[in-house]
Design a protein around this motif. Structure first.
Motif, short mmCIF file in Angstrom:
data_model
loop_
_atom_site.label_atom_id
_atom_site.label_comp_id
_atom_site.label_asym_id
_atom_site.label_seq_id
_atom_site.Cartn_x
_atom_site.Cartn_y
_atom_site.Cartn_z
N CYS A 71 6.85 5.20 -14.06
CA CYS A 71 5.76 6.14 -14.35
C CYS A 71 4.74 5.44 -15.24
N PHE A 72 3.69 6.14 -15.56
CA PHE A 72 2.64 5.62 -16.44
C PHE A 72 3.01 5.90 -17.89
N GLY A 73 4.09 5.34 -18.37
CA GLY A 73 4.57 5.51 -19.73
C GLY A 73 5.85 6.32 -19.76
N LEU A 74 6.59 6.19 -20.86
CA LEU A 74 7.89 6.86 -21.00
C LEU A 74 7.79 8.38 -20.94
N GLY A 75 6.68 8.93 -21.42
CA GLY A 75 6.53 10.38 -21.43
C GLY A 75 5.82 10.94 -20.22
N SER A 76 5.40 10.08 -19.31
CA SER A 76 4.60 10.51 -18.17
C SER A 76 5.47 11.16 -17.10
N ASP A 77 4.89 12.12 -16.40
CA ASP A 77 5.53 12.70 -15.22
C ASP A 77 4.77 12.31 -13.96
N ILE A 78 3.92 11.30 -14.06
CA ILE A 78 3.13 10.84 -12.92
C ILE A 78 3.67 9.49 -12.47
N GLY A 79 4.15 9.46 -11.23
CA GLY A 79 4.77 8.27 -10.69
C GLY A 79 3.79 7.13 -10.48
N ASN A 80 4.29 5.91 -10.67
CA ASN A 80 3.52 4.70 -10.46
C ASN A 80 4.31 3.81 -9.52
N GLY A 81 4.36 4.19 -8.25
CA GLY A 81 5.18 3.50 -7.28
C GLY A 81 4.56 2.25 -6.68
N ASP A 82 3.31 1.95 -6.99
CA ASP A 82 2.64 0.79 -6.41
C ASP A 82 1.71 0.19 -7.47
N PRO A 83 1.85 -1.10 -7.76
CA PRO A 83 0.99 -1.69 -8.80
C PRO A 83 -0.49 -1.64 -8.48
N ASP A 99 -5.66 8.49 -7.82
CA ASP A 99 -4.85 9.70 -7.65
C ASP A 99 -3.99 9.51 -6.41
N LYS A 100 -2.74 9.91 -6.47
CA LYS A 100 -1.84 9.73 -5.32
C LYS A 100 -2.07 10.78 -4.24
N PHE A 101 -2.68 11.90 -4.58
CA PHE A 101 -2.90 13.00 -3.63
C PHE A 101 -4.38 13.34 -3.65
N CYS A 102 -5.13 12.79 -2.68
CA CYS A 102 -6.60 12.78 -2.75
C CYS A 102 -7.26 13.73 -1.75
N ILE A 103 -8.30 14.37 -2.23
CA ILE A 103 -9.19 15.13 -1.37
C ILE A 103 -10.49 14.34 -1.17
N PHE A 104 -10.86 13.55 -2.17
CA PHE A 104 -12.09 12.78 -2.13
C PHE A 104 -11.77 11.29 -1.97
N ARG A 105 -12.73 10.54 -1.43
CA ARG A 105 -12.62 9.09 -1.26
C ARG A 105 -13.64 8.40 -2.14
N PRO A 106 -13.21 7.74 -3.17
CA PRO A 106 -11.89 7.70 -3.77
C PRO A 106 -11.73 8.85 -4.76
N GLN A 107 -10.51 9.11 -5.14
CA GLN A 107 -10.22 10.11 -6.18
C GLN A 107 -9.45 9.39 -7.27
N LEU A 108 -9.96 9.44 -8.48
CA LEU A 108 -9.41 8.67 -9.59
C LEU A 108 -8.86 9.61 -10.67
N LEU A 109 -7.93 9.08 -11.45
CA LEU A 109 -7.40 9.80 -12.60
C LEU A 109 -7.61 8.96 -13.85
N LEU A 110 -7.97 9.62 -14.94
CA LEU A 110 -7.96 9.00 -16.25
C LEU A 110 -6.74 9.54 -16.97
N LEU A 111 -5.81 8.67 -17.28
CA LEU A 111 -4.60 9.06 -17.99
C LEU A 111 -4.63 8.50 -19.39
N THR A 112 -4.09 9.24 -20.34
CA THR A 112 -4.04 8.71 -21.70
C THR A 112 -2.97 7.63 -21.77
N SER A 113 -3.21 6.62 -22.57
CA SER A 113 -2.22 5.57 -22.78
C SER A 113 -0.99 6.14 -23.49
N ASP A 114 -1.20 7.18 -24.31
CA ASP A 114 -0.09 7.90 -24.92
C ASP A 114 0.42 8.87 -23.86
N SER A 115 1.45 8.47 -23.15
CA SER A 115 1.92 9.24 -22.01
C SER A 115 2.58 10.56 -22.39
#
Length: 157
Positions: A71-83, A99-115
């Motif tokens: 995942c994106f950090g020990l506390g994250s619930d968002i999988g990181n299955g591909d580098p 984003d792993k589940f996209c409606i838009f091309r591209p669809q991006l997520l900003l995640l906090t480093s503090d997972s």
């Protein structure tokens, strides 16, 4: 601070991740409505049908016997299955990912480093600064969305 990736490079990586089925993206249909002068738009896509629902954690942190995918950090619930999903670390406080589940091309997520921070927590000044950095650097008409609870997309256990 800016990062060194272009919008065209992001599109090329997005298309590669879709082709490899590392992320889910399908064309969408759009329904436009107006209610008392207020314009509404609904985007419907099968790409969301693969998204875990009803509070099932993506990474299995709540089940000590389960195999925990990265995942994106020990506390994250968002999988990181591909580098290839990780685009860039920004301001040392966030990571920009596809984003792993996209409606838009591209669809991006900003995640906090503090997972351990959750979507239900209020936005902080650094969250807004990072969003501005991304929108400025990519130099495209983008719009940020803030998911702030289960109905808006956050998974709860």
């Amino acid at each position: 601070m800016s990062f060194e990736i272009s919008y065209d490079a992001i599109l090329a990586r997005f298309d590669d991740l879709v082709a490899r089925k590392a992320i889910h993206y399908a064309p969408r249909s759009t329904v436009q409505l107006e209610d008392d002068g207020f314009a509404l738009e609904f985007h419907i896509s099968t790409s969301l049908s693969q998204k875990p629902q009803d509070g099932y954690p993506v990474c299995g942190h709540d089940d000590p016997t389960s195999e925990k995918p990265e995942c994106f950090g020990l506390g994250s619930d968002i999988g990181n299955g591909d580098p290839g999903v990780l685009i860039e670390a920004i301001h040392k406080t966030h990571v920009l990912v596809f984003d792993k589940f996209c409606i838009f091309r591209p669809q991006l997520l900003l995640l906090t480093s503090d997972s351990y921070r959750r979507q239900r927590e209020p936005l902080a000044l650094d969250d807004l600064a990072v969003a501005c950095t991304v929108m400025t650097c990519l130099n495209r008409p983008l719009f940020p969305i803030y998911n702030c609870g289960p109905i808006a997309g956050e998974q709860t256990a």
